[in-house]
Design a protein around this motif. Sequence first.
Motif, PDB file in Angstrom:
ATOM      1  N   ARG B  48      46.930  48.188  41.734  1.00 47.35           N
ATOM      2  CA  ARG B  48      45.987  47.257  41.121  1.00 47.35           C
ATOM      3  C   ARG B  48      45.752  47.620  39.656  1.00 47.35           C
ATOM      4  O   ARG B  48      45.777  46.786  38.763  1.00 47.35           O
ATOM      5  CB  ARG B  48      44.656  47.294  41.895  1.00 47.35           C
ATOM      6  CG  ARG B  48      43.684  46.184  41.505  1.00 47.35           C
ATOM      7  CD  ARG B  48      42.338  46.321  42.218  1.00 47.35           C
ATOM      8  NE  ARG B  48      42.395  46.157  43.659  1.00 47.35           N
ATOM      9  CZ  ARG B  48      42.212  47.142  44.548  1.00 47.35           C
ATOM     10  NH1 ARG B  48      41.948  48.374  44.151  1.00 47.35           N
ATOM     11  NH2 ARG B  48      42.276  46.905  45.834  1.00 47.35           N
ATOM     12  N   VAL B  51      48.687  46.834  37.420  1.00 46.01           N
ATOM     13  CA  VAL B  51      48.773  45.413  37.072  1.00 46.01           C
ATOM     14  C   VAL B  51      47.679  45.046  36.076  1.00 46.01           C
ATOM     15  O   VAL B  51      47.934  44.405  35.059  1.00 46.01           O
ATOM     16  CB  VAL B  51      48.652  44.535  38.336  1.00 46.01           C
ATOM     17  CG1 VAL B  51      48.526  43.064  37.957  1.00 46.01           C
ATOM     18  CG2 VAL B  51      49.844  44.754  39.255  1.00 46.01           C
ATOM     19  N   ARG B  52      46.457  45.493  36.336  1.00 45.44           N
ATOM     20  CA  ARG B  52      45.339  45.123  35.463  1.00 45.44           C
ATOM     21  C   ARG B  52      45.533  45.653  34.051  1.00 45.44           C
ATOM     22  O   ARG B  52      45.208  45.000  33.069  1.00 45.44           O
ATOM     23  CB  ARG B  52      44.021  45.658  36.026  1.00 45.44           C
ATOM     24  CG  ARG B  52      43.538  44.849  37.218  1.00 45.44           C
ATOM     25  CD  ARG B  52      42.162  45.318  37.645  1.00 45.44           C
ATOM     26  NE  ARG B  52      41.253  45.362  36.521  1.00 45.44           N
ATOM     27  CZ  ARG B  52      40.370  46.319  36.310  1.00 45.44           C
ATOM     28  NH1 ARG B  52      40.268  47.322  37.144  1.00 45.44           N
ATOM     29  NH2 ARG B  52      39.574  46.285  35.268  1.00 45.44           N
ATOM     30  N   ALA B  58      52.909  40.906  34.011  1.00 47.70           N
ATOM     31  CA  ALA B  58      52.948  39.674  34.791  1.00 47.70           C
ATOM     32  C   ALA B  58      54.383  39.184  34.854  1.00 47.70           C
ATOM     33  O   ALA B  58      55.110  39.247  33.865  1.00 47.70           O
ATOM     34  CB  ALA B  58      52.060  38.622  34.152  1.00 47.70           C
ATOM     35  N   LEU B  86      46.792  43.066  47.762  1.00 43.42           N
ATOM     36  CA  LEU B  86      46.748  42.647  46.361  1.00 43.42           C
ATOM     37  C   LEU B  86      47.166  41.189  46.202  1.00 43.42           C
ATOM     38  O   LEU B  86      46.761  40.530  45.244  1.00 43.42           O
ATOM     39  CB  LEU B  86      47.615  43.570  45.509  1.00 43.42           C
ATOM     40  CG  LEU B  86      47.052  44.992  45.417  1.00 43.42           C
ATOM     41  CD1 LEU B  86      47.952  45.885  44.591  1.00 43.42           C
ATOM     42  CD2 LEU B  86      45.656  44.990  44.820  1.00 43.42           C
ATOM     43  N   GLU B  89      44.048  39.440  46.838  1.00 44.21           N
ATOM     44  CA  GLU B  89      43.142  39.571  45.694  1.00 44.21           C
ATOM     45  C   GLU B  89      43.627  38.789  44.476  1.00 44.21           C
ATOM     46  O   GLU B  89      42.930  38.733  43.467  1.00 44.21           O
ATOM     47  CB  GLU B  89      42.993  41.051  45.307  1.00 44.21           C
ATOM     48  CG  GLU B  89      42.234  41.868  46.340  1.00 44.21           C
ATOM     49  CD  GLU B  89      42.199  43.346  45.993  1.00 44.21           C
ATOM     50  OE1 GLU B  89      41.856  44.150  46.881  1.00 44.21           O
ATOM     51  OE2 GLU B  89      42.521  43.704  44.848  1.00 44.21           O
ATOM     52  N   TYR B  91      46.325  39.514  42.597  1.00 45.07           N
ATOM     53  CA  TYR B  91      47.118  40.256  41.622  1.00 45.07           C
ATOM     54  C   TYR B  91      48.608  39.986  41.791  1.00 45.07           C
ATOM     55  O   TYR B  91      49.359  40.049  40.832  1.00 45.07           O
ATOM     56  CB  TYR B  91      46.880  41.768  41.747  1.00 45.07           C
ATOM     57  CG  TYR B  91      45.508  42.177  41.303  1.00 45.07           C
ATOM     58  CD1 TYR B  91      44.493  42.359  42.224  1.00 45.07           C
ATOM     59  CD2 TYR B  91      45.224  42.359  39.961  1.00 45.07           C
ATOM     60  CE1 TYR B  91      43.216  42.727  41.811  1.00 45.07           C
ATOM     61  CE2 TYR B  91      43.958  42.733  39.537  1.00 45.07           C
ATOM     62  CZ  TYR B  91      42.958  42.911  40.465  1.00 45.07           C
ATOM     63  OH  TYR B  91      41.708  43.259  40.058  1.00 45.07           O
ATOM     64  N   VAL B 102      54.247  40.164  40.260  1.00 44.52           N
ATOM     65  CA  VAL B 102      52.935  40.278  39.646  1.00 44.52           C
ATOM     66  C   VAL B 102      52.536  38.883  39.189  1.00 44.52           C
ATOM     67  O   VAL B 102      53.304  38.209  38.502  1.00 44.52           O
ATOM     68  CB  VAL B 102      52.976  41.250  38.447  1.00 44.52           C
ATOM     69  CG1 VAL B 102      51.629  41.284  37.759  1.00 44.52           C
ATOM     70  CG2 VAL B 102      53.382  42.634  38.920  1.00 44.52           C
ATOM     71  N   SER B 103      51.358  38.424  39.602  1.00 42.84           N
ATOM     72  CA  SER B 103      50.963  37.043  39.333  1.00 42.84           C
ATOM     73  C   SER B 103      50.483  36.878  37.898  1.00 42.84           C
ATOM     74  O   SER B 103      50.211  37.847  37.197  1.00 42.84           O
ATOM     75  CB  SER B 103      49.834  36.629  40.268  1.00 42.84           C
ATOM     76  OG  SER B 103      48.607  37.140  39.779  1.00 42.84           O
ATOM     77  N   ALA B 106      46.449  38.064  36.649  1.00 44.05           N
ATOM     78  CA  ALA B 106      46.033  39.313  36.021  1.00 44.05           C
ATOM     79  C   ALA B 106      46.466  39.385  34.573  1.00 44.05           C
ATOM     80  O   ALA B 106      45.978  40.194  33.818  1.00 44.05           O
ATOM     81  CB  ALA B 106      46.608  40.500  36.792  1.00 44.05           C
ATOM     82  N   THR B 109      43.698  39.046  31.959  1.00 46.44           N
ATOM     83  CA  THR B 109      42.898  40.253  31.836  1.00 46.44           C
ATOM     84  C   THR B 109      43.615  41.281  30.996  1.00 46.44           C
ATOM     85  O   THR B 109      43.065  41.842  30.060  1.00 46.44           O
ATOM     86  CB  THR B 109      42.665  40.875  33.233  1.00 46.44           C
ATOM     87  OG1 THR B 109      42.427  39.808  34.136  1.00 46.44           O
ATOM     88  CG2 THR B 109      41.523  41.844  33.196  1.00 46.44           C
TER      89      THR B 109
END
Lengths: 508, 508
Positions: B48, B51-52, B58, B86, B89, B91, B102-103, B106, B109
């Motif tokens: 997480r 990715v964040r 992404a 995830l 959630e 991500y 990876v979507s 995120a 952000t």
Amino acid sequence: MADSRTTSRTPSRTTSQTSSWTAAWELLLPTAAAPPRKRGRTLQSALREAVRSGRIAAGTRLPSSRELAADLGVSRGLVTDAYEQLTAEGYLNSSRGSGTWVSGAARATAAREHRRPAADAPGTGFLPGTPDLSLFPRAAWSAAHRRVLARLPHSGLGYPDPRGLPELRAAVAGLLTRRRGVVADPESVVICSGVAQAMTLLGFTLAGLGHRAVAVEDPGSPENTALLSAAGLTAVPVPLDAEGTSPAALAASGARAAQLTPCHQFPSGLAYSARRRLELLEWARAVDGLLLEDDYDGDFRYDRAPVGALQGLDPARVAYAGSVSKSLAPGLRLGWLVVPEHLVDLVVERKRTMDLGNPALDQALLAEFIERGDYDRQLRRCQRAYRERRDALVAALAEHFPGTEVTGIAAGLHIIARLPRRYGPEARFLERAAEAGVALRPLADFARRPAATPAHSPDENAEGDGDAGGAGQVRLVMGYAHLSPARIARAVALIAEARAPGLPGTPR
Amino acid sequence: MADSRTTSRTPSRTTSQTSSWTAAWELLLPTAAAPPRKRGRTLQSALREAVRSGRIAAGTRLPSSRELAADLGVSRGLVTDAYEQLTAEGYLNSSRGSGTWVSGAARATAAREHRRPAADAPGTGFLPGTPDLSLFPRAAWSAAHRRVLARLPHSGLGYPDPRGLPELRAAVAGLLTRRRGVVADPESVVICSGVAQAMTLLGFTLAGLGHRAVAVEDPGSPENTALLSAAGLTAVPVPLDAEGTSPAALAASGARAAQLTPCHQFPSGLAYSARRRLELLEWARAVDGLLLEDDYDGDFRYDRAPVGALQGLDPARVAYAGSVSKSLAPGLRLGWLVVPEHLVDLVVERKRTMDLGNPALDQALLAEFIERGDYDRQLRRCQRAYRERRDALVAALAEHFPGTEVTGIAAGLHIIARLPRRYGPEARFLERAAEAGVALRPLADFARRPAATPAHSPDENAEGDGDAGGAGQVRLVMGYAHLSPARIARAVALIAEARAPGLPGTPR
């Protein structure tokens, strides 16, 4: 000292480095690619150039002709010829049975060509300011570089964020909070090229806000005056007393900002008292001013817990600066600045117009190094090494110069030594040491020019020596971090011998 | 364009990178070291966070759960659980049969956290200024780093020479002499952090010599105004005609220095005529002034031999600046300045107070890279790639916007496209393109504010369009270097479709 200097410049052939170092001969002396008829001359000129340029340092022992021939893929005769030729020319020294070295003769040329400042050449004496560059963790740094390049997205190679890589700002904020008691979050951290750039950035920012002068410590680092002056500010020397910068003198200085080294004053080594810290913060609030904290060696504290940064007491009134110059290497040019919130944008805009931001890869590398715990490991390693060296220096002074008062020993990479008067006068003492090949720096070098106003008059240093002129008593700022304990002991012995020529053990 | 943007941020899994990239999963997601009971949670939070923070960009396709479990040394069930969690959630995105990504959710952000300027994110359109960062020679750069660290003497990690590493200055002098017709010897080269810092250094130097203003090209890079202003100078816009900066307007400007891009004017793309070069040098001599030559993309010339640098005609009247930002990566922050002899010391002293010099390792690395021929190889590689992209863009414009006049195509990383009037008005055209996800930059963005004096009045650009207001005809500065030929073709098609909704091929 010439021999020890050259030794320290020789790349160490430790187990982990042997293969890379071997490979480097091919790069330094790219001979096999030349046409066969020209290989001999190619090898000779490449070797000569490598020595002249300092790429192969004086004192480096060359491989045997058999080994080098194998590495380069040429006949052994070519190598033997090259060694003979360059020995005849004075670039190399050979002696039967003990091999071939790069001679000292070429060193002078190399040093001149490189224009390196004297303090940069390790082993020339007790000059302060240089860490032991041989402690730099080459293998770990190289591995981190490889890992970072393997994972960094392409966009990470683009124009950097001028305030610094977010990962690095987060890592530095964590590090400073944990180790130095700094109040920092990633948004208040600005990555910069070291404390010098931090001071330049703050200087321009203050000048932009209408400041005309910044108070600086007396004695203190002469460099600060140049940095502040480049930003258009006047540096006003303010004397120290036993607790730190004098608040009365500060108030009389006319400045609304002061540059300080409160954790380990440079060069005196004193730690500002708790009371003085509060007094200085009160002053800063009263004049709506700013304290510029230079935490140049705050990571190294030997006998008790580190003194926390002044910044932690009032993050709105203190800008804090530090770097990796003492813990890793000055050549990395990486440091940080923690600034009060209302100044962040101004400092970042100044950083942007100065260089657009620090190199992105270097920043990613340091972030990784900190996050993995490698940086803490390195600090522990340096701390152990430097404590040992400090102890060696204190012991050697006690042995050879009994009665010497040593201060500022609790932290940092240098001490202050005040020798008994019988060793003076200072000028003569320094001259003799220089003749013996040991460079020394007197405390007087760090005193600011006495000014005419009472606030800047040469106030007696409260630490107890009334010899402000420096002509009599020998008072030295001795940097020890770059010297091994054995070399420290030998160098102090050399100075002692130089003072008493004719006695057994006359200097070489 | 969202999809292509994310694609470009995905680290490419080329043959040479696969093993390193695989190894990187262990570093990003250090799971095996956690106690068995905690591994599931450790993996989830590490993923997480990765990715964040944008560390896994992404659009990145994750390994299969089987592969990742093997890489990390954990059970496959843990990985499946983490992917499911995830995905729930937001991500990650999963779809049966085509894996896990990876979507985009995120991404916003990450982008906000990173505060990267928009132009830094490749693939958002035809914004000029960014090279293709995927062409950066990671493997060769990493190898050079390893070799340099293996051979560098310890002293090479100390405080650098503020003018630059001697080896690098020698390598750069050779490079510029050979490739750009610059008259350079190592003593006149100053290593700096890129063209931006070069201009800042020159700005401060000129200000110190009493200059108050520097003429800048109109149209030109808006950034120069900020850089000169930070040095306390006023940037005076001076219009161009078909041969370059107008000498008459320059004479009327009141400035005694002028910043120019004579080899490939930014943004218009024109190369200053030979006659104009001589006129400008005459002007500089007559006013005892200086020309500041920004050779920002001089290495890229496609259809004939490169135009040599203006500096070569009179090294005493021209300061020349260049960098590796277009040839390697802007994130390296490495560039050079060749200065007239009488200015060297002033520029170096300014560099010293600004940052003490560029990082030593980075400099040694670039020196080695140039000396081994790796830099020339890289330039050839970029040259090939960029010529192909330019051709793709010119062809796509001819196909979708017949009648478009394309100029400035002989060199550099961008072109000027003037579309037939039927495609206007410009504002509407830009709006439609933006809706289709293609960012475009109008030429009007680079025009300076019209000034009141005749010298700065909006002189008609002699290249033939009388639509100075820009409200009507569509005139674009199109950077193409960061886009593959296929993406260039697709993006131009998207703009064309966006202009004509309802027709077949409506934009997505």
